[in-house]
Design an enzyme around this catalytic site. Structure first.
Site, PDB file in Angstrom:
ATOM      1  N   SER A  64      14.336  -7.935   3.825  1.00 23.70           N
ATOM      2  CA  SER A  64      15.279  -7.371   4.797  1.00 23.70           C
ATOM      3  C   SER A  64      15.486  -5.877   4.621  1.00 23.70           C
ATOM      4  CB  SER A  64      16.621  -8.100   4.706  1.00 23.70           C
ATOM      5  OG  SER A  64      16.463  -9.458   5.031  1.00 23.70           O
ATOM      6  N   ASP A 156      13.470 -15.846  -4.087  1.00 26.93           N
ATOM      7  CA  ASP A 156      12.252 -15.160  -3.650  1.00 26.93           C
ATOM      8  C   ASP A 156      11.046 -15.692  -4.424  1.00 26.93           C
ATOM      9  OD1 ASP A 156      13.673 -13.454  -1.861  1.00 26.93           O
ATOM     10  OD2 ASP A 156      14.332 -12.289  -3.589  1.00 26.93           O
ATOM     11  N   ARG A 266      22.238  -6.036  -3.461  1.00 27.28           N
ATOM     12  CA  ARG A 266      22.745  -7.026  -4.418  1.00 27.28           C
ATOM     13  C   ARG A 266      22.937  -6.443  -5.820  1.00 27.28           C
ATOM     14  NH1 ARG A 266      23.344 -12.114  -2.686  1.00 27.28           N
ATOM     15  NH2 ARG A 266      22.274 -12.765  -0.767  1.00 27.28           N
ATOM     16  N   ASP A 444      12.608  -9.035  10.939  1.00 21.47           N
ATOM     17  CA  ASP A 444      12.265  -8.128   9.840  1.00 21.47           C
ATOM     18  C   ASP A 444      11.212  -8.720   8.915  1.00 21.47           C
ATOM     19  OD1 ASP A 444      14.056 -10.092   9.061  1.00 21.47           O
ATOM     20  OD2 ASP A 444      15.337  -8.767   7.885  1.00 21.47           O
ATOM     21  N   HIS A 445      11.133 -10.051   8.854  1.00 21.80           N
ATOM     22  CA  HIS A 445      10.170 -10.754   8.004  1.00 21.80           C
ATOM     23  C   HIS A 445      10.283 -12.235   8.308  1.00 21.80           C
ATOM     24  CE1 HIS A 445      13.521 -12.207   5.598  1.00 21.80           C
ATOM     25  NE2 HIS A 445      13.970 -10.965   5.559  1.00 21.80           N
TER      26      HIS A 445
END
Length: 514
Positions: A64, A156, A266, A444-445
């Site tokens: 993002s 991820d 984050r 965005d992805h």
């Protein structure tokens, strides 16, 4: 007299990729009559949001932060991951002044070097190769007390994949002759970005005092115990790792604390808990005076040495609109608000002149599969009202659902998330039609289009490298093939009849038929 605006809206469907394989593809299986109709009726195509096309290493999935920087800047931006990896390969990293100074001061004072960050090969918030380079550099500069505080991923990366990383670092410290893993905790706690300070406080207490829910003499043992408690990597409870004498590591005056995450959103909250004198997110039992270094710039108001300061991006879409006297709106939920503002503006916190912002609070739930629609209805209410107000030339909106629910690995919830977004798009498109506006729909992805790992059979909670949709709801037009996220800002300016600044190397993708 106020001129009525005919806005161009950019709708960013976060985590919404295109995948031929329909197995566990939440976007394919969702009932999306609005997007189906728009794809049938208007010009559409696919663009790239990953790898070299967004300034990441070849094949690296998009994310993002990277996506919004490319969307807003109109150029391929060399990402921190690539930049720092190159510095390591070129042996520049080991001479970085901010990092060297922190280590040297701690060594001279007889203190410890604490290294914290997301221990993961994911490449979204951090990379474990960077953390390894930092550990090696600290020992090479004379540090004998090197403590690694590992935040575990599982978001991820596959949900239970941290064992290999922890084993590797155990072996690394054995080879180096100094250092050890001092603690592990899931990113759910250490990397919160929604002011859930009860989570962050657990990571803070763990790093500063070695205070933890659990205590083990080995990091892999701690991880296996977490799995026995049915905790995936992301949710691993605070676990202190003791040394051969049964002692935990603590953060003391004069120590160095180096944060190895390169992505800002984050990293901000836990950073502020360490360095802000007036911090009030939670009661801090101890506030050691440490030499705190951030790998990259997390925010303008975070005052700490930065190893790799941000590159200054000029003439982003927001800045160009400001300089041309245009008005713009940025709107999203809490989870993606920073992306449509800070990241879309190339890392600038302050709004441009003529830029309004609307923040919708994301729901306070433990995980978003519990409320897959999130706050999309309220977000759309505000967005439709903004369109009807005829105040804005350009509106940038992010719907977080595909990404935030995709990350949970819950297929049924991800389907519901996509259906909720589709219904919202219908309302937005109808509102734009009434005021003569136009709309670009993209992402965005990828994420929600792959909800299972075809190899392991585990839930797939990470982003993907799939292409993302690009739909133009407006005049009759053609769309060029081979586009990428950095082409979106020039496309918007082109549709507005504005000249494209030289700094934008992207190309307009939409060509209106005369």
């Amino acid at each position: 007299m106020t001129t009525t605006k005919r806005p161009i809206a950019l709708l960013i469907l976060d985590g919404w990729g295109y995948r031929e394989n329909t197995h566990m593809n939440a976007i394919y299986h969702a009932n999306t009559p609005v997007l189906d109709r728009l794809n049938a009726q208007y010009a559409h195509g696919l663009i790239s949001g990953s790898g070299l096309d967004v300034g990441l290493p070849d094949g690296q999935m998009g994310n993002s932060e990277v996506g919004h920087i490319n969307l807003g800047s109109g150029r391929i931006v060399y990402q921190e991951l690539t930049r720092i990896s190159k510095a390591i390969a070129d042996h520049e990293f080991e001479q970085n002044p901010a990092l060297c100074d922190a280590v040297d001061v701690a060594v001279k004072a007889g203190g410890a070097v604490h290294i914290m960050g997301l221990l993961s090969p994911g490449g979204v918030h951090s990379h474990e190769e960077h953390i390894e380079a930092m550990c090696r550099m600290a020992v090479a500069r004379g540090a004998t007390k090197v403590y690694l505080h590992a935040f575990l991923d599982g978001r991820d990366t596959p949900p239970r994949s941290a064992k290999g990383s922890l084993s590797h670092f155990d072996d690394l410290f054995t080879t180096l002759g100094h250092g050890r893993i001092a603690s592990i905790i899931g990113r759910y706690f250490a990397m919160d970005r929604d002011n859930r300070w009860d989570r962050v406080s657990q990571a803070y207490d763990l790093i500063t005092q070695g205070k933890a829910k659990f205590q083990y003499d080995n990091a892999v043992t701690a991880l296996e115990a977490a799995y026995e408690r049915n905790e995936n990597d992301e949710f691993v409870s605070s676990s202190a790792i003791t040394d051969s004498e049964g002692k935990v590591a603590s953060l003391n005056d004069g120590d160095a604390l180096i944060f190895m995450n390169f992505r800002a959103d984050r990293a901000r909250q836990i950073t502020r808990s360490f360095i802000n004198a007036d911090f009030d997110g939670f009661e801090r039992a101890v506030t050691p005076k440490v030499n705190f270094v951030t790998l990259t710039e997390y925010a303008a108001d975070i005052k700490a040495p930065i190893a790799y300061p941000s590159e200054n991006l000029v003439n982003t879409l927001g800045e160009v609109l400001q300089n041309r006297g245009r008005t713009q709106l940025r709107i999203s939920e809490t989870e993606k608000y920073a992306h449509v503002t800070f990241f879309f503006n190339g890392g600038k916190e302050e709004p441009f002149n003529g830029e309004d912002r609307i923040l919708i609070n994301s729901p306070k739930v433990a995980t978003y599969d519990l409320q897959p629609e999130m706050s999309s209805t309220e977000l759309t209410d505000k967005l439709v009202a903004a369109i009807e107000s005829a105040q804005y030339d350009v509106i940038i909106c992010n719907y977080p659902n595909g990404d935030m629910v995709g990350h949970t690995g819950n297929f049924d919830a991800a389907v519901k998330a996509c259906e909720a977004v589709d219904a919202c798009i219908g309302r937005v498109v109808d509102a734009l039609a009434k005021v003569g506006g136009e709309c670009i729909i993209t992402a965005d992805h990828g994420n929600a289009e792959q909800m299972t790992d075809e190899t392991t059979g585990q839930a797939h909670t990470a982003h993907t490298s799939e292409l993302v949709p690009f739909v133009f709801v407006g005049r009759d037009a053609t769309i060029d093939e081979g586009g990428k996220l950095s082409d979106v800002a020039p496309t918007i300016l082109h549709l507005m009849g504005e000249t494209i600044p030289a700094e934008m190397t992207g190309k307009p993708l939409i060509h209106v038929k005369e």
